[in-house]
Design an enzyme around this catalytic site. Structure first.
Site, PDB file in Angstrom:
ATOM      1  N   ASP A   9      -6.870   9.920  -6.551  1.00  0.00           N
ATOM      2  CA  ASP A   9      -7.368   8.588  -6.217  1.00  0.00           C
ATOM      3  C   ASP A   9      -6.267   7.594  -6.608  1.00  0.00           C
ATOM      4  O   ASP A   9      -5.336   7.953  -7.346  1.00  0.00           O
ATOM      5  CB  ASP A   9      -8.653   8.336  -7.029  1.00  0.00           C
ATOM      6  N   ASP A  11      -6.792   3.492  -6.963  1.00  0.00           N
ATOM      7  CA  ASP A  11      -7.235   2.363  -7.791  1.00  0.00           C
ATOM      8  C   ASP A  11      -7.939   2.844  -9.047  1.00  0.00           C
ATOM      9  O   ASP A  11      -8.927   3.574  -8.970  1.00  0.00           O
ATOM     10  CB  ASP A  11      -8.176   1.456  -6.982  1.00  0.00           C
ATOM     11  N   GLY A  53     -12.832  -3.210   0.148  1.00  0.00           N
ATOM     12  CA  GLY A  53     -12.804  -4.662  -0.008  1.00  0.00           C
ATOM     13  C   GLY A  53     -13.717  -5.395   0.980  1.00  0.00           C
ATOM     14  O   GLY A  53     -14.418  -6.338   0.610  1.00  0.00           O
ATOM     15  N   GLU A  55     -16.349  -4.177   2.571  1.00  0.00           N
ATOM     16  CA  GLU A  55     -17.723  -3.811   2.217  1.00  0.00           C
ATOM     17  C   GLU A  55     -18.164  -4.589   0.972  1.00  0.00           C
ATOM     18  O   GLU A  55     -19.311  -5.018   0.859  1.00  0.00           O
ATOM     19  CB  GLU A  55     -17.810  -2.300   1.944  1.00  0.00           C
ATOM     20  N   THR A 122      -8.160   7.896  -1.108  1.00  0.00           N
ATOM     21  CA  THR A 122      -8.567   6.596  -1.647  1.00  0.00           C
ATOM     22  C   THR A 122      -9.316   5.781  -0.610  1.00  0.00           C
ATOM     23  O   THR A 122      -9.166   6.009   0.594  1.00  0.00           O
ATOM     24  CB  THR A 122      -7.321   5.809  -2.112  1.00  0.00           C
ATOM     25  N   THR A 123     -10.097   4.821  -1.085  1.00  0.00           N
ATOM     26  CA  THR A 123     -10.749   3.914  -0.133  1.00  0.00           C
ATOM     27  C   THR A 123      -9.887   2.698   0.158  1.00  0.00           C
ATOM     28  O   THR A 123     -10.209   1.905   1.039  1.00  0.00           O
ATOM     29  CB  THR A 123     -12.105   3.403  -0.670  1.00  0.00           C
TER      30      THR A 123
END
Ligand code: XBP
Ligand code: MG
Length: 254
Positions: A9, A11, A53, A55, A122-123
């Protein structure tokens, strides 16, 4: 079982990007757009329940700003704010604003030397990953990762497992051949749903999360002169940092 790949991941895991990075960039974008939205440190901790971000902005308005009259083109406004936020955030990274967490550079370096495959799940927006890798790790660091699964490339963000499925598919590996590194409950749930064993390194926003089911929970990956604390998991027999040797001992059963 043969450990073949480490999937990271970004963040909160590679670097503490949320409080002094993403949050600051969101606030700068809101101010620039003349909005009275401001995400203070504690509120942002609550907003992190929603990943992504765009969302997160929708969630903020639905949950915290019943007074706000949404314009007809609200989705377009959110998209513009998000693009501005990405500019602010990547500029902050280019100024060297956010360092890597302890042990990250060391473990990645060691993994590369030993031919361990590396990936990212990651998102966050791809531009954010590139900026962090380039400025906090090395100008060539993007090429260290075989696949960088990021942002809107999948429909459902964490805690959905989609981004991990996407990365595993690209690696052509089974979950049992990989290990995920995460910092949050949403991240752990995503990795678990993809049947990946997961190492957690907590941070200030995530230390109270439920990490049941994680293979190992640490305060950070540790360095020779900065020992980690094991918060949950198997005995590490006096080890003070997580390296491939320790990973082999605790994850690869004879
Ligand atoms: C990270 C996130 C991201 C960042 C912002 O979650 O939730 O949304 O806060 O990124 P994880 P964008 O570490 O679990 O992947 O603004 O680019 O969406
Ligand atoms: Mg994270």
């Amino acid at each position: 079982m043969n450990l073949q790949a480490l999937i990271f991941d970004v963040d909160g895991t590679l670097a503490d990007t949320e409080r002094d990075g993403h949050r600051v960039a969101f606030n700068a974008a809101f101010k620039e757009a003349g909005l009275d939205w401001h995400w203070h440190v504690d509120l942002y901790g609550e907003l992190l329940a929603v990943t992504g971000g765009k969302e997160r902005m929708h969630h903020y308005i639905e949950r915290y700003r019943p007074d706000y009259k949404k314009p007809a083109d609200f989705d377009a406004l959110v998209a513009r704010l998000h693009a501005a936020k990405t500019q602010h955030y990547t500029a902050l990274l280019a100024r060297g604003g956010i360092p890597l967490r302890p042990g990250v550079w060391r473990l990645l370096e060691e993994a590369r030397r030993h031919g361990m495959r590396l990936a990212i799940a990651t998102t966050t927006t791809p531009a954010n990953v590139s900026a962090l890798l380039r400025h906090a790790l090395s100008p060539a660091a993007e090429s260290w990762f075989e696949i960088i699964g990021a942002g809107d490339v999948v429909a459902a963000k964490k805690p959905a497992p989609d981004i991990y499925h996407y990365v595993l598919e690209h690696l052509q590996l089974a979950p049992a051949q990989c290990l995920a590194f995460e910092d949050s409950e949403n991240g752990l749930r995503a990795a678990q749903a993809a049947r990946l064993r997961t190492v957690i390194t907590i941070n200030d926003y995530t230390r109270t999360h439920d990490f049941s089911g994680a293979a190992l929970v640490l305060d950070h990956l540790g360095e020779a002169d900065q020992p980690f604390n094991v918060l949950a998991g198997p005995a590490v027999n006096g080890a003070t940092f997580l390296d491939l040797n320790l990973l082999q001992k605790i994850f690869i059963k004879p």
